[in-house]
Structure formats: structure tokens, C-alpha cells
Design a protein around this motif. Structure first.
Motif, PDB file in Angstrom:
ATOM      1  N   LEU A 383      29.652  99.718  54.698  1.00 30.69           N
ATOM      2  CA  LEU A 383      28.255  99.962  55.094  1.00 30.69           C
ATOM      3  C   LEU A 383      27.403  98.774  54.501  1.00 30.69           C
ATOM      4  O   LEU A 383      26.402  98.352  55.388  1.00 30.69           O
ATOM      5  CB  LEU A 383      27.771 101.338  54.365  1.00 30.69           C
ATOM      6  N   GLY A 384      27.664  98.232  53.652  1.00 30.90           N
ATOM      7  CA  GLY A 384      27.079  96.954  52.754  1.00 30.90           C
ATOM      8  C   GLY A 384      27.114  95.792  53.803  1.00 30.90           C
ATOM      9  O   GLY A 384      25.998  95.331  53.883  1.00 30.90           O
ATOM     10  N   ALA A 385      28.206  95.507  54.107  1.00 25.94           N
ATOM     11  CA  ALA A 385      28.386  94.378  54.988  1.00 25.94           C
ATOM     12  C   ALA A 385      27.697  94.509  56.218  1.00 25.94           C
ATOM     13  O   ALA A 385      26.884  93.740  56.998  1.00 25.94           O
ATOM     14  CB  ALA A 385      29.882  94.087  55.329  1.00 25.94           C
ATOM     15  N   GLY A 386      27.861  95.860  56.740  1.00 30.49           N
ATOM     16  CA  GLY A 386      27.117  96.273  58.178  1.00 30.49           C
ATOM     17  C   GLY A 386      25.652  96.000  57.954  1.00 30.49           C
ATOM     18  O   GLY A 386      24.921  95.318  58.791  1.00 30.49           O
ATOM     19  N   ALA A 387      25.092  96.581  56.837  1.00 33.87           N
ATOM     20  CA  ALA A 387      23.595  96.640  56.643  1.00 33.87           C
ATOM     21  C   ALA A 387      23.125  95.047  56.740  1.00 33.87           C
ATOM     22  O   ALA A 387      22.331  94.743  57.381  1.00 33.87           O
ATOM     23  CB  ALA A 387      23.155  97.116  55.282  1.00 33.87           C
TER      24      ALA A 387
END
Ligand code: AMP
Ligand code: ZN
Length: 466
Positions: A383-387
Motif C-alpha cells: 500500500l505504501g509503494a502504491g500510495a
């Protein structure tokens, strides 16, 4: 972490070392607002917007300026055709541009200078160039004297002859040299104009960026970016103007250029009718899909927008959202600490195709993670990389209903039609049920009847390109 960027000025990938880490400066040429922007225009704003995000992690005091060109002959033509003042056109399309950027998940720049708000600075720069022997006034025009700047052509690597041929420069009686370009031009009473020492007139396009960049970022800036179609003459001319107005000081230290976006292998053009407007694409596709498509090619490479590529991107995102849906019960928030491997791709000249490959690997790792803690950690990294890329932040259930930026608006309407169709079926009113199915189909909604009841999704996300 060291950031490496390809500098068009040296034609090499170089380590990025800011002049002042306390105030890193970046200027991206913004849109000329006389119409809706197309998907090609979105490419520099998404990619260089991502670069601004990356820079901000290391240099929180980044100043990122992205201008609005709100005085230009194309704007004059559009305003005259509509019979309205130019501000009616420019206000409308600048507002639409901002709205579309927000829908696309592009961060707002720190400064958004408008050319019409910098007329005094533009006039002052023309005066300085004349005083320094780099420009001359003739018949209400001010022209840049290309012969006064020996470095002219260094960015694009063109000889003066090539430049003249390539730009189809106007040979005009008031020019000393056909390559001399306009800094200021006279306006007839029906055209927008401002008083100046050379009579009532308006600025040329190139000087606007030089003046706005100086006003907000200073004489020497760290990064200047835009599409490679702007390298000549726009950026070449900006360099000539700014360098000469600043006593020979370097204007921009790193020049970044994105490649052009084409549609199904063809250049976008009005005559081919393949100019895909961003706002139309945003009505049909989720922002994640558009961003994924724009990031899938390295920014310096050409990028072909095709139905096949769109479907492939949709499948990849569906896979990632399936993982998130399967792990819906694992509580996780996007990790701020980006995985080392992920950051390494982005700091390597903004290698977004590799970053997306890492995102897929983080998806695999999340799917395979065992045990509550490991799953939580993996999901959080994904989710962090996606964000960071502006992806994967939608509720997976909403994603599989084919959410577009606008879909929240008609969700209730769709559900109402689905319910009405179900009620018609239950009442054995099959003609009405079929009519409702056709109506849903018109809206691009596919209804599937399952043992648990009807399920619906939007069809457009996986099919058409526009
Ligand atoms: P304009 O409003 O025409 O000055 O364009 C705004 C930005 O979009 C500039 O940075 C252009 O270089 C860029 N641009 C225009 N067309 C394309 C395209 N087909 N692909 C990628 N970038 C483009
Ligand atoms: Zn510019």
C-alpha cells in the motif's frame, strides 16, 4: 539516497546535486489553456509530479512551479471564435485543468504562475535584454538577437541552419536574422494587449516562462522539465533569454524531457480525430488505470496508448486489487518507509516501469505472506509503494465495480436500476427486466446473476480506449 537524472543538456545520466538543498527549485512548462488537455499533456504532469514527490522526501523545501500560459495566439483565436474575452476561455480551461489533475491524483505545484500576472516582469526582462545588446526593438516588436548568444542551439544540438529549417521561422522585414525570435509583439485594438515602451502589445510565449521562472525561483534553477517537443524552440529560447538577462549565469542546471505519447501507433492529431481528452478518459476509466498507463513506459521513451495496453494494465491492477480484496481482513496502513528496492528504481532516473515491476513483486509477496504479522507488513509495504505512485488506494470492492473518478455520483442510480430489475424478475415481468438490463448496458454496466443475487460492474474499464 542518491538521485540520478538524465540531463538533456549533457545528454548523460548525472547525480542530482542541488545548488542549495534548503531550497531546491523545479519549473515545469504548464499548459496553454484554450481547450481541454489531452492524455499526452498529462504525461509530463504525472511523471514530473512524481519527481517532485521524490525530491520532497529528501528536500522538503522544494519549490515546484508549474505555470499556466494564459496569453497566446491560440487563445486569442478561441476567444474570437466564441466572441468572449480571453479570460473567459483561460479561466474555464485552467479550472478544468486543475480539476482533472486532482482527479488524476497529481499533486498541486507549490506555485502556479499565470503569464498575464507577470507582464511587468516580462517587460522588464525585455528592457534588460535590449540594454545588454541581446535584443532589439523594431516596428512595435522586440526580437531576441540570436547572433548575440553563441551558445544558442546547445540544448537541442542543432546548427543555426537546421534550426531555421526545422522551426519554419518567419522571415520578416523587421528581423535582422530569420532565426531571431519574438519577445514582444504589437496588438491590434481587437487583440489583448498591455502598454509597453514599444506600444500596446503582448508577450511572446518563450519570454513568459523565463520571466515567471525568475520571479518565483530565481535566476538559476535546479530542474526545468517539459515534453521533448518543447526542446526546440521553446526551451532553447528560454535558455537564451534567461542566460543573457542574467549576465551569463546558468539558467537551469538539469533539463528533463519526456517522450511523446501516441495513440495506437499514430501521432495524436485533430485531423485523425484521435486526440484523447483527459476529462473524457477520466469519465470512463479509474484514475489508477490512467496513471498506470502513463507510468508504464520510462518517461524519456515514447509511449503508445492502445486498447491492448489498457487491457493489460487493467489485468495487472485487477491482480493487485484481488490480493488486497483477499486480505481485506488484515488491518494495514500504507507504510511511509518505502522499500529500498522500490526507491532504488525511482532514484534511477525515475524508472517507473521498474517501480511498477517492484509493485507487482510486493503484491506477490503479500499474497504469499503467512502469519498475521508478515501479512500485515507485506500489505503495508504494498500500500505504501502504491500510495507513492498514486495507485491502490481505492477500496477493492469499489475497484471491482469499475470505479471512475465520477462513479460515486451514479452508484445509487445504478443500484436502483439493479434492484428494480431484480424486482421485475421476481414479479415475472421479464420484458421490464430486459428493458432495465438494456438501460444498465447503456450506462456501461454489466449485471451478473449469481446464486447470491445480482452483482454489477462497469464494463468500460476493460474495453474501449476512449
Ligand atoms: P502545451 O499546452 O501544448 O504546451 O503542452 C503542455 C505539455 O504537454 C508540454 O510539456 C508538452 O511537451 C506536453 N505534450 C504535448 N503533447 C504531448 C504528447 N503527445 N505526449 C507527451 N507530452 C506531450
Ligand atoms: Zn515554458
Amino acid at each position: 539516497m542518491k538521485l540520478r537524472l538524465h540531463n538533456s543538456l549533457t545528454r548523460r545520466v548525472e547525480e542530482f546535486v542541488p545548488l542549495d538543498p534548503q531550497r531546491v527549485t523545479m519549473y515545469v512548462c504548464g499548459p496553454t489553456v484554450y481547450n481541454y488537455v489531452h492524455i499526452g499533456n498529462a504525461r509530463p504532469y504525472v511523471l514530473f509530479g512524481l519527481l517532485a514527490r521524490l525530491l520532497r522526501r529528501q528536500y522538503p523545501k522544494l519549490v515546484y512551479a508549474r505555470n499556466i500560459t494564459d496569453v497566446d495566439d491560440k487563445i486569442n483565436t478561441a476567444a474570437a471564435a466564441a466572441g468572449v474575452p480571453i479570460a473567459t476561455i483561460t479561466d474555464r480551461y485552467a479550472a478544468d485543468f486543475r480539476k482533472d489533475m486532482t482527479r488524476l491524483g497529481v499533486d498541486a505545484p507549490d506555485v502556479e504562475p499565470h503569464a498575464t500576472e507577470h507582464i511587468p516582469q516580462i517587460i522588464a526582462m525585455c528592457e534588460r535584454l535590449i540594454a545588454g545588446g541581446h535584443a532589439y526593438a523594431a516596428e512595435g516588436h522586440v526580437l531576441f538577437d540570436v547572433a548575440s548568444f553563441p551558445a544558442y542551439g546547445e540544448l537541442s544540438g542543432r546548427s543555426t541552419d537546421e534550426m531555421i529549417a526545422g522551426a519554419r521561422v518567419e522571415v520578416a522585414p523587421y528581423k535582422k536574422n530569420p532565426a531571431d525570435f519574438v519577445l514582444w509583439k504589437p496588438s491590434t485594438p481587437d487583440l489583448p494587449g498591455w502598454d509597453s515602451p514599444w506600444g500596446r502589445g503582448r508577450p511572446g510565449w518563450h519570454i513568459e516562462c523565463s520571466a515567471m521562472s525568475e520571479a518565483h525561483l530565481g535566476e538559476t534553477i535546479d530542474i526545468h522539465a517539459g515534453g521533448n517537443d518543447l526542446m526546440f524552440p521553446h526551451h532553447e529560447n528560454e535558455i537564451a533569454q534567461s542566460t543573457c538577462a542574467h549576465g551569463g549565469k546558468i539558467f537551469a542546471r538539469y533539463w528533463l524531457h519526456n517522450g511523446m505519447l501516441s495513440i495506437e501507433g499514430k501521432k495524436m492529431s485533430k485531423s485523425l480525430g484521435n486526440t484523447f481528452k483527459l476529462h473524457e478518459l477520466l469519465e470512463k476509466h479509474p484514475p489508477d488505470l490512467l496513471r498506470y498507463m502513463l507510468m508504464k513506459a520510462h518517461y524519456r521513451q515514447p509511449l503508445d496508448w492502445s486498447a491492448a495496453a489498457l487491457e493489460q494494465a487493467q489485468r495487472t491492477l485487477d491482480g493487485l486489487y484481488t490480493t488486497l480484496r483477499d486480505l481485506a481482513d488484515v488491518p494495514a496502513t500504507p507504510a511511509d518507509d518505502l522499500p529500498e528496492e522500490f526507491l532504488a528504481t525511482l532514484t534511477d532516473d525515475l524508472n517507473t516501469p521498474e517501480a511498477l515491476a517492484v509493485l507487482s513483486r510486493l503484491g506477490d509477496a503479500t499474497r504469499k505472506a503467512e502469519g498475521r504479522e508478515a501479512r500485515q507488513e507485506a500489505k503495508s509495504a504494498l500500500l505504501g509503494a502504491g500510495a507513492f505512485l498514486g495507485l491502490l488506494q481505492v477500496d477493492p470492492e469499489v475497484w471491482f465495480q469499475g470505479a471512475t473518478a465520477d462513479s460515486a455520483l451514479d452508484e445509487a442510480q445504478v443500484q436502483g436500476l439493479v434492484d428494480a430489475r431484480q424486482a421485475a424478475k421476481a414479479a415475472r415481468n421479464f420484458a421490464e427486466a430486459d428493458r432495465l438490463r438494456a438501460e444498465l448496458h447503456e450506462l456501461g454496466i454489466v449485471v451478473e446473476d449469481t446464486p447470491q443475487g445480482p452483482r454489477w460492474k462497469r464494463a468500460s474499464a476493460t474495453t474501449a480506449t476512449a
